[in-house]
Design a protein around this motif. Structure first.
Motif, PDB file in Angstrom:
ATOM      1  N   UNK A 162       0.805  -1.279   0.129  1.00 49.47           N
ATOM      2  CA  UNK A 162      -0.017  -0.017  -0.206  1.00 49.47           C
ATOM      3  C   UNK A 162       0.883   1.179   0.021  1.00 49.47           C
ATOM      4  N   UNK A 163       2.092   1.265   0.484  1.00 49.12           N
ATOM      5  CA  UNK A 163       2.979   2.190   0.568  1.00 49.12           C
ATOM      6  C   UNK A 163       3.441   2.488  -0.897  1.00 49.12           C
ATOM      7  N   UNK A 299       0.261   9.500   3.280  1.00 53.42           N
ATOM      8  CA  UNK A 299      -0.257   7.946   3.471  1.00 53.42           C
ATOM      9  C   UNK A 299       0.763   7.117   3.261  1.00 53.42           C
ATOM     10  N   UNK A 300       1.745   7.565   2.422  1.00 55.89           N
ATOM     11  CA  UNK A 300       2.772   6.648   2.185  1.00 55.89           C
ATOM     12  C   UNK A 300       3.694   6.587   3.497  1.00 55.89           C
ATOM     13  N   UNK A 379       7.048  10.655   9.469  1.00 59.47           N
ATOM     14  CA  UNK A 379       5.707  11.025   9.202  1.00 59.47           C
ATOM     15  C   UNK A 379       5.203  12.265   9.798  1.00 59.47           C
ATOM     16  N   UNK A 380       5.329  12.478  11.006  1.00 60.49           N
ATOM     17  CA  UNK A 380       5.006  13.756  11.657  1.00 60.49           C
ATOM     18  C   UNK A 380       5.568  14.971  10.887  1.00 60.49           C
ATOM     19  N   UNK A 381       6.785  14.920  10.627  1.00 58.29           N
ATOM     20  CA  UNK A 381       7.431  15.956   9.792  1.00 58.29           C
ATOM     21  C   UNK A 381       6.701  15.993   8.407  1.00 58.29           C
ATOM     22  N   UNK A 382       6.338  14.797   7.761  1.00 65.99           N
ATOM     23  CA  UNK A 382       5.603  15.085   6.508  1.00 65.99           C
ATOM     24  C   UNK A 382       4.397  15.720   6.350  1.00 65.99           C
ATOM     25  N   UNK A 383       3.462  15.365   7.727  1.00 62.98           N
ATOM     26  CA  UNK A 383       2.328  16.318   7.931  1.00 62.98           C
ATOM     27  C   UNK A 383       2.462  17.678   8.214  1.00 62.98           C
ATOM     28  N   UNK A 384       3.594  17.861   8.984  1.00 63.37           N
ATOM     29  CA  UNK A 384       3.680  19.513   9.296  1.00 63.37           C
ATOM     30  C   UNK A 384       4.368  20.177   7.810  1.00 63.37           C
ATOM     31  N   UNK A 385       4.943  19.482   7.071  1.00 62.94           N
ATOM     32  CA  UNK A 385       5.430  20.119   6.016  1.00 62.94           C
ATOM     33  C   UNK A 385       4.297  20.296   4.938  1.00 62.94           C
ATOM     34  N   UNK A 509      -5.538   5.122   7.168  1.00 65.15           N
ATOM     35  CA  UNK A 509      -6.170   5.083   8.438  1.00 65.15           C
ATOM     36  C   UNK A 509      -6.651   3.730   8.759  1.00 65.15           C
ATOM     37  N   UNK A 510      -6.398   2.783   8.094  1.00 59.12           N
ATOM     38  CA  UNK A 510      -6.715   1.423   8.316  1.00 59.12           C
ATOM     39  C   UNK A 510      -5.564   0.697   8.867  1.00 59.12           C
TER      40      UNK A 510
END
Length: 523
Positions: A162-163, A299-300, A379-385, A509-510
């Motif tokens: 899925x990634x 998501x990736x 992942x957290x950095x990707x969301x903030x970016x 999210x699954x």
């Protein structure tokens, strides 16, 4: 023999296999509280809710047939998209490898034929003869997944699949944004070229007038040289714009998977050149927080966490004994008359346990855990970016929209100033310097107006890209030509078919256990 005497062993082993535990942590999403409720005043100011155009094909908001054709060509031929699609196929094959670990494996198989010749002498009676010996052996092992080693490996491979899908969708987002941005950079440069040519013609006429006036002695050389300087300066910008147009066309060719050359999608309708639209609002079908978490790269990143988490369990399983069902079948025969044929069947459990690893296994668990923590932070950095990119694009779009009205009025004022300056100069109430200043101001304001229009389009494209728009394509993962080439080399079965998972569904999210595995490897 053992299986005949103990017929319950195989069902018992199967029960143990199905009832095995899984060591290691279960994957837990690492969403930060702010990301699920994040909003931006800037984004709200330049967006409007709606379903059309579909955010998956957001470029339809421009209603430009040329751009639509370029997007379709990029989907079909872009090299990065082809590689991303092949990585999805690779991930499906890797998942098939992980699934194979659940089943019994042939550890060793051999067959041999021996030829033997002999000569016997008994007094005066000498006899000789030859015979063959045959042998066949096979060993089978089935490691029971007591500690979830194989289950965790499948869980990891499933998330990696899925990634890979999300990475392909991210490649689509990037390519679509690059095509649109390059296309409108081309259109902006064409508009700037038109302005430069128009102003060069105006300045050329002024230069010719000053030449005549200088030759007739009605003006001094200063006016002549100033007019010539301004005209040649504007004329020198034309090759620069023409070069930029050529470079933009070359970039489009590469994005479309072609060598630099003609672009039939643009050359068929030359009347559409130098059109720079102004779209004041982006159409979004969801709130910014959900769009950010739905971004393919986000998501990736989450699926990469989900793929790394089970590897801790895989490493931890090495701390415990490995229990396998092993069996062997051995058959031997001879062509020698009277020699018996033998068949031996042996089966039973096998236990291996690495008790003296000197910390190797424990440190491997630590390595996998550290990698998981790295994936969490990434992942957290990707969301903030992602949030920063969306807010930056919206802010830039607001500024460009505010400047648009101002620059349009400034252009009108500069055009009027040039008319007045020419009139006053012809009537003898002003020197030529005021005409030159008015021409220079008009050229600068026209160019600034078009450049700002281009910046507004770029900011709108960046906003759609920042919220993950454009992740969908009707093009297959593997085009027919590549499919034929790969199938000629290798038996791919049905792995080259399209995955059953919906590429539009937000699968991030699954839990990995809840995701649908692709049909190919699981068969």
């Amino acid at each position: 023999m053992f299986l005949r005497q103990h017929p319950y062993w195989l069902p018992l082993g199967a029960c143990c296999l199905s009832a095995c535990m899984r060591v290691g942590p279960d994957f837990q999403p690492q969403h930060e509280s702010w990301s699920e409720h994040w909003t931006s005043a800037s984004i709200e100011q330049v967006t409007t809710p709606g379903a059309q155009p579909d955010v998956r094909q957001w470029w339809q908001i421009f209603s430009d047939e040329n751009l639509d054709q370029l997007m379709a060509a990029a989907d079909a031929n872009n090299g990065d998209l082809k590689i991303a699609g092949l990585r999805v196929i690779e991930a499906r094959a890797q998942l098939g490898i992980a699934l194979a670990g659940r089943y019994p494996q042939v550890q060793q198989a051999n067959a041999d034929v021996l030829y033997s010749a002999r000569k016997r002498s008994d007094g005066f009676n000498t006899r000789s003869g030859a015979y063959f010996q045959y042998g066949l052996g096979m060993s089978i092992g089935w490691e029971l997944d007591f500690w979830g080693r194989f289950a965790r490996a499948i869980e990891s491979a499933d998330a990696s699949f899925f990634a890979a899908q999300a990475n392909r969708e991210d490649a689509l987002v990037l390519v679509h944004a690059q095509v649109a941005d390059t296309y409108y950079t081309l259109r902006t440069t064409e508009a700037r070229l038109g302005i430069a040519r128009e102003n060069a013609q105006l300045q050329k006429r002024s230069y010719e007038i000053t030449q005549k006036l200088f030759k007739s002695g009605e003006t001094d050389e200063l006016d002549l040289q100033q007019a010539k300087t301004q005209y040649l300066g504007t004329l020198s910008s034309i090759p620069v714009f023409e070069s930029q147009i050529a470079l933009a066309r070359h970039a489009l060719c590469i994005l479309l998977g072609r060598p630099p050359g003609p672009l039939p999608e643009l050359d068929a309708q030359p009347g559409k050149t130098a059109v720079v639209p102004l779209i004041k609002r982006a159409v979004l079908d969801d709130v910014p927080a959900d769009l950010l978490l739905r971004r393919p790269d986000v998501r990736a990143a989450e699926q990469q966490m989900a793929a790394q988490s089970p590897l801790i369990g895989v490493a931890k399983a090495d701390l415990y004994p490995s229990i396998s069902l092993v069996g062997s079948l051995v058959w031997s025969a001879s062509s020698l008359a009277g020699s018996p044929n033998t068949l031996a069947v042996m089966a039973g459990p096998s236990i291996t346990w690495n008790l003296f690893d000197h910390g190797k296994i424990t440190n491997n668990v630590r390595v996998q855990d550290a990698r998981l923590q790295q994936a969490i932070v990434a992942y957290q950095e990707t969301v903030r970016e992602a949030a920063r990119e969306a807010d930056d694009a919206a802010t830039a779009l607001i500024a460009a929209l505010q400047r648009d009205t101002i620059l349009r009025d400034a252009e009108g004022a500069a055009r009027r100033s040039l008319t007045l300056a020419n009139t006053i100069y012809r009537e003898g109430y002003s020197d030529f310097q005021r005409v030159l200043d008015a021409q220079r101001a008009l050229s600068a304001q026209q160019d600034a107006y078009v450049v700002n229009r281009g910046n507004a389009v770029s900011s709108l494209i960046a906003l759609y890209k920042a919220v993950g728009g454009g992740w969908y394509s009707e093009a297959p993962l593997v085009d027919p030509a590549m499919r034929a080439q790969m199938q000629h080399r290798t038996d791919w079965g049905d792995l080259l078919d399209e995955p059953t998972a919906d590429p539009v569904a937000p699968v991030a999210h699954t839990q990995p256990e809840q995701q649908t595995q692709p049909e190919g490897p699981t068969r």
